[in-house]
Write a protein that holds these residues in place. Sequence first.
Motif, PDB file in Angstrom:
ATOM      1  N   GLN A   1       0.834  -1.192   0.000  1.00  9.15           N
ATOM      2  CA  GLN A   1       0.000   0.000   0.000  1.00  9.15           C
ATOM      3  C   GLN A   1       0.873   1.247   0.000  1.00  9.15           C
ATOM      4  O   GLN A   1       1.873   1.319   0.702  1.00  9.15           O
ATOM      5  CB  GLN A   1      -0.898   0.008   1.238  1.00  9.15           C
ATOM      6  CG  GLN A   1      -1.901  -1.119   1.275  1.00  9.15           C
ATOM      7  CD  GLN A   1      -1.309  -2.409   1.819  1.00  9.15           C
ATOM      8  OE1 GLN A   1      -0.195  -2.422   2.309  1.00  9.15           O
ATOM      9  NE2 GLN A   1      -2.064  -3.491   1.710  1.00  9.15           N
TER      10      GLN A   1
ATOM     11  N   THR B   1      -4.806   0.873  -2.348  1.00  7.36           N
ATOM     12  CA  THR B   1      -4.971  -0.416  -1.695  1.00  7.36           C
ATOM     13  C   THR B   1      -5.986  -1.246  -2.453  1.00  7.36           C
ATOM     14  O   THR B   1      -6.865  -0.701  -3.128  1.00  7.36           O
ATOM     15  CB  THR B   1      -5.432  -0.241  -0.239  1.00  7.36           C
ATOM     16  OG1 THR B   1      -5.503  -1.522   0.390  1.00  7.36           O
ATOM     17  CG2 THR B   1      -6.797   0.430  -0.156  1.00  7.36           C
TER      18      THR B   1
ATOM     19  N   GLU C   1      -7.527  -3.606  -0.566  1.00 12.22           N
ATOM     20  CA  GLU C   1      -8.346  -4.066   0.547  1.00 12.22           C
ATOM     21  C   GLU C   1      -9.648  -3.281   0.603  1.00 12.22           C
ATOM     22  O   GLU C   1      -9.732  -2.152   0.116  1.00 12.22           O
ATOM     23  CB  GLU C   1      -7.582  -3.877   1.867  1.00 12.22           C
ATOM     24  CG  GLU C   1      -6.222  -4.544   1.910  1.00 12.22           C
ATOM     25  CD  GLU C   1      -6.294  -6.032   2.102  1.00 12.22           C
ATOM     26  OE1 GLU C   1      -7.413  -6.545   2.346  1.00 12.22           O
ATOM     27  OE2 GLU C   1      -5.249  -6.698   2.022  1.00 12.22           O
TER      28      GLU C   1
ATOM     29  N   ASP D   1     -11.399  -3.250   3.736  1.00 11.37           N
ATOM     30  CA  ASP D   1     -11.493  -2.827   5.125  1.00 11.37           C
ATOM     31  C   ASP D   1     -10.095  -2.470   5.625  1.00 11.37           C
ATOM     32  O   ASP D   1      -9.178  -3.285   5.539  1.00 11.37           O
ATOM     33  CB  ASP D   1     -12.103  -3.946   5.983  1.00 11.37           C
ATOM     34  CG  ASP D   1     -12.453  -3.462   7.364  1.00 11.37           C
ATOM     35  OD1 ASP D   1     -12.606  -4.297   8.274  1.00 11.37           O
ATOM     36  OD2 ASP D   1     -12.580  -2.223   7.544  1.00 11.37           O
ATOM     37  N   TYR D   2      -9.952  -1.265   6.134  1.00 11.43           N
ATOM     38  CA  TYR D   2      -8.640  -0.792   6.591  1.00 11.43           C
ATOM     39  C   TYR D   2      -8.872   0.411   7.487  1.00 11.43           C
ATOM     40  O   TYR D   2     -10.022   0.796   7.735  1.00 11.43           O
ATOM     41  CB  TYR D   2      -7.737  -0.433   5.405  1.00 11.43           C
ATOM     42  CG  TYR D   2      -8.419   0.396   4.341  1.00 11.43           C
ATOM     43  CD1 TYR D   2      -9.044  -0.216   3.254  1.00 11.43           C
ATOM     44  CD2 TYR D   2      -8.476   1.787   4.442  1.00 11.43           C
ATOM     45  CE1 TYR D   2      -9.695   0.538   2.294  1.00 11.43           C
ATOM     46  CE2 TYR D   2      -9.124   2.536   3.483  1.00 11.43           C
ATOM     47  CZ  TYR D   2      -9.734   1.907   2.399  1.00 11.43           C
ATOM     48  OH  TYR D   2     -10.389   2.647   1.460  1.00 11.43           O
ATOM     49  N   TYR D   3      -7.772   0.992   7.954  1.00 11.21           N
ATOM     50  CA  TYR D   3      -7.875   2.128   8.857  1.00 11.21           C
ATOM     51  C   TYR D   3      -6.951   3.242   8.361  1.00 11.21           C
ATOM     52  O   TYR D   3      -5.863   2.972   7.863  1.00 11.21           O
ATOM     53  CB  TYR D   3      -7.479   1.718  10.275  1.00 11.21           C
ATOM     54  CG  TYR D   3      -8.253   0.511  10.750  1.00 11.21           C
ATOM     55  CD1 TYR D   3      -7.775  -0.783  10.553  1.00 11.21           C
ATOM     56  CD2 TYR D   3      -9.493   0.670  11.355  1.00 11.21           C
ATOM     57  CE1 TYR D   3      -8.500  -1.892  10.954  1.00 11.21           C
ATOM     58  CE2 TYR D   3     -10.228  -0.439  11.758  1.00 11.21           C
ATOM     59  CZ  TYR D   3      -9.720  -1.711  11.552  1.00 11.21           C
ATOM     60  OH  TYR D   3     -10.451  -2.810  11.941  1.00 11.21           O
TER      61      TYR D   3
ATOM     62  N   TYR E   1      -1.788   4.731   6.699  1.00 10.06           N
ATOM     63  CA  TYR E   1      -2.719   3.642   6.373  1.00 10.06           C
ATOM     64  C   TYR E   1      -2.340   2.436   7.206  1.00 10.06           C
ATOM     65  O   TYR E   1      -1.156   2.128   7.379  1.00 10.06           O
ATOM     66  CB  TYR E   1      -2.577   3.334   4.878  1.00 10.06           C
ATOM     67  CG  TYR E   1      -3.258   2.066   4.407  1.00 10.06           C
ATOM     68  CD1 TYR E   1      -2.658   0.812   4.571  1.00 10.06           C
ATOM     69  CD2 TYR E   1      -4.495   2.116   3.766  1.00 10.06           C
ATOM     70  CE1 TYR E   1      -3.283  -0.346   4.128  1.00 10.06           C
ATOM     71  CE2 TYR E   1      -5.122   0.963   3.328  1.00 10.06           C
ATOM     72  CZ  TYR E   1      -4.502  -0.257   3.513  1.00 10.06           C
ATOM     73  OH  TYR E   1      -5.110  -1.407   3.080  1.00 10.06           O
ATOM     74  N   ARG E   2      -3.354   1.757   7.719  1.00 14.87           N
ATOM     75  CA  ARG E   2      -3.104   0.496   8.410  1.00 14.87           C
ATOM     76  C   ARG E   2      -3.949  -0.588   7.783  1.00 14.87           C
ATOM     77  O   ARG E   2      -5.167  -0.479   7.691  1.00 14.87           O
ATOM     78  CB  ARG E   2      -3.452   0.598   9.890  1.00 14.87           C
ATOM     79  CG  ARG E   2      -2.762  -0.467  10.730  1.00 14.87           C
ATOM     80  CD  ARG E   2      -3.585  -0.887  11.902  1.00 14.87           C
ATOM     81  NE  ARG E   2      -4.474  -1.979  11.546  1.00 14.87           N
ATOM     82  CZ  ARG E   2      -5.191  -2.666  12.431  1.00 14.87           C
ATOM     83  NH1 ARG E   2      -5.142  -2.362  13.708  1.00 14.87           N
ATOM     84  NH2 ARG E   2      -5.972  -3.648  12.040  1.00 14.87           N
ATOM     85  N   ARG E   3      -3.292  -1.608   7.337  1.00 16.52           N
ATOM     86  CA  ARG E   3      -4.006  -2.688   6.669  1.00 16.52           C
ATOM     87  C   ARG E   3      -4.817  -3.484   7.684  1.00 16.52           C
ATOM     88  O   ARG E   3      -4.572  -3.376   8.880  1.00 16.52           O
ATOM     89  CB  ARG E   3      -3.037  -3.594   5.932  1.00 16.52           C
ATOM     90  CG  ARG E   3      -1.972  -4.196   6.837  1.00 16.52           C
ATOM     91  CD  ARG E   3      -0.870  -4.815   6.008  1.00 16.52           C
ATOM     92  NE  ARG E   3       0.286  -5.130   6.854  1.00 16.52           N
ATOM     93  CZ  ARG E   3       1.485  -5.391   6.384  1.00 16.52           C
ATOM     94  NH1 ARG E   3       1.702  -5.366   5.090  1.00 16.52           N
ATOM     95  NH2 ARG E   3       2.464  -5.687   7.199  1.00 16.52           N
ATOM     96  N   PRO E   4      -5.740  -4.291   7.192  1.00 14.29           N
ATOM     97  CA  PRO E   4      -6.502  -5.147   8.113  1.00 14.29           C
ATOM     98  C   PRO E   4      -5.583  -6.119   8.826  1.00 14.29           C
ATOM     99  O   PRO E   4      -4.467  -6.371   8.390  1.00 14.29           O
ATOM    100  CB  PRO E   4      -7.476  -5.891   7.188  1.00 14.29           C
ATOM    101  CG  PRO E   4      -7.483  -5.127   5.926  1.00 14.29           C
ATOM    102  CD  PRO E   4      -6.166  -4.448   5.802  1.00 14.29           C
TER     103      PRO E   4
ATOM    104  N   TYR F   1       0.492  -5.337  11.316  1.00 13.39           N
ATOM    105  CA  TYR F   1      -0.486  -4.256  11.171  1.00 13.39           C
ATOM    106  C   TYR F   1       0.146  -2.927  11.506  1.00 13.39           C
ATOM    107  O   TYR F   1      -0.432  -2.087  12.178  1.00 13.39           O
ATOM    108  CB  TYR F   1      -1.696  -4.521  12.067  1.00 13.39           C
ATOM    109  CG  TYR F   1      -1.371  -5.437  13.220  1.00 13.39           C
ATOM    110  CD1 TYR F   1      -0.742  -4.952  14.359  1.00 13.39           C
ATOM    111  CD2 TYR F   1      -1.676  -6.791  13.159  1.00 13.39           C
ATOM    112  CE1 TYR F   1      -0.433  -5.795  15.409  1.00 13.39           C
ATOM    113  CE2 TYR F   1      -1.359  -7.638  14.203  1.00 13.39           C
ATOM    114  CZ  TYR F   1      -0.739  -7.141  15.336  1.00 13.39           C
ATOM    115  OH  TYR F   1      -0.431  -7.984  16.352  1.00 13.39           O
TER     116      TYR F   1
END
Lengths: 114, 117
Positions: free
Chosen positions: B2, B27, B29, B31-33, B94-97, B103
């Motif tokens: 990412q 990304t 994905e 769902d992520y943060y 960015y934080r992946r699931p 993470y």
Amino acid sequence: EAGVAQSPRYKIIEKRQSVAFWCNPISGHATLYWYQQILGQGPKLLIQFQNNGVVDDSQLPKDRFSAERLKGVDSTLKIQPAKLEDSAVYLCASSLDTGFYGYTFGSGTRLTVV
Amino acid sequence: AQTVTQSQPEMSVQEAETVTLSCTYDTSESDYYLFWYKQPPSRQMILVIRQEAYKQQNATENRFSVNFQKAAKSFSLKISDSQLGDAAMYFCAYRRPNSNSGYALNFGKGTSLLVTP
């Protein structure tokens, strides 16, 4: 609560010398991260620990960098031998498990290699 | 991997005015943060605001709010009623699931915010 403690705050060494950085995370935080922040860039992950096990060290230059978290609490990051391009701020962070509620960072160690 | 892009190396705002810092990410994905962190000269990264991708409502924390456009992969930070103490580097992250490979946060290059009286 006490924050993430790091020492030393500054370090100047000559190339080919070795150096070590220390980090004490927030009490109870299982996950600990070491980041390298080169001037003008965002932090880049070097290594992530979950308790005393390594979760991700894919970006750690293993020929010269090493890190340990023997008792699952504090951690040491070592560089041996140092290169000029290792000059950076080394940030330690910790999180409660997966970091869902955020990460707490220390104030970092500024390393200058001359 | 990412990537996080902050296209504004520097921004300037007058005290009491509003400023928006841009961030885009890449990304695959769903769902992520996403996070915004502030880094003053003391070097300590301070969490400003966070957003879960599954939430459509934009996050707000006092004078700080985000405009999260998931389809466009955009996550901008708006600072209202800017104060001198807001001057700092701002990083989008960015934080992946959750995954077996960790993470940790993926950061952009940052935007330096200057606040003038």
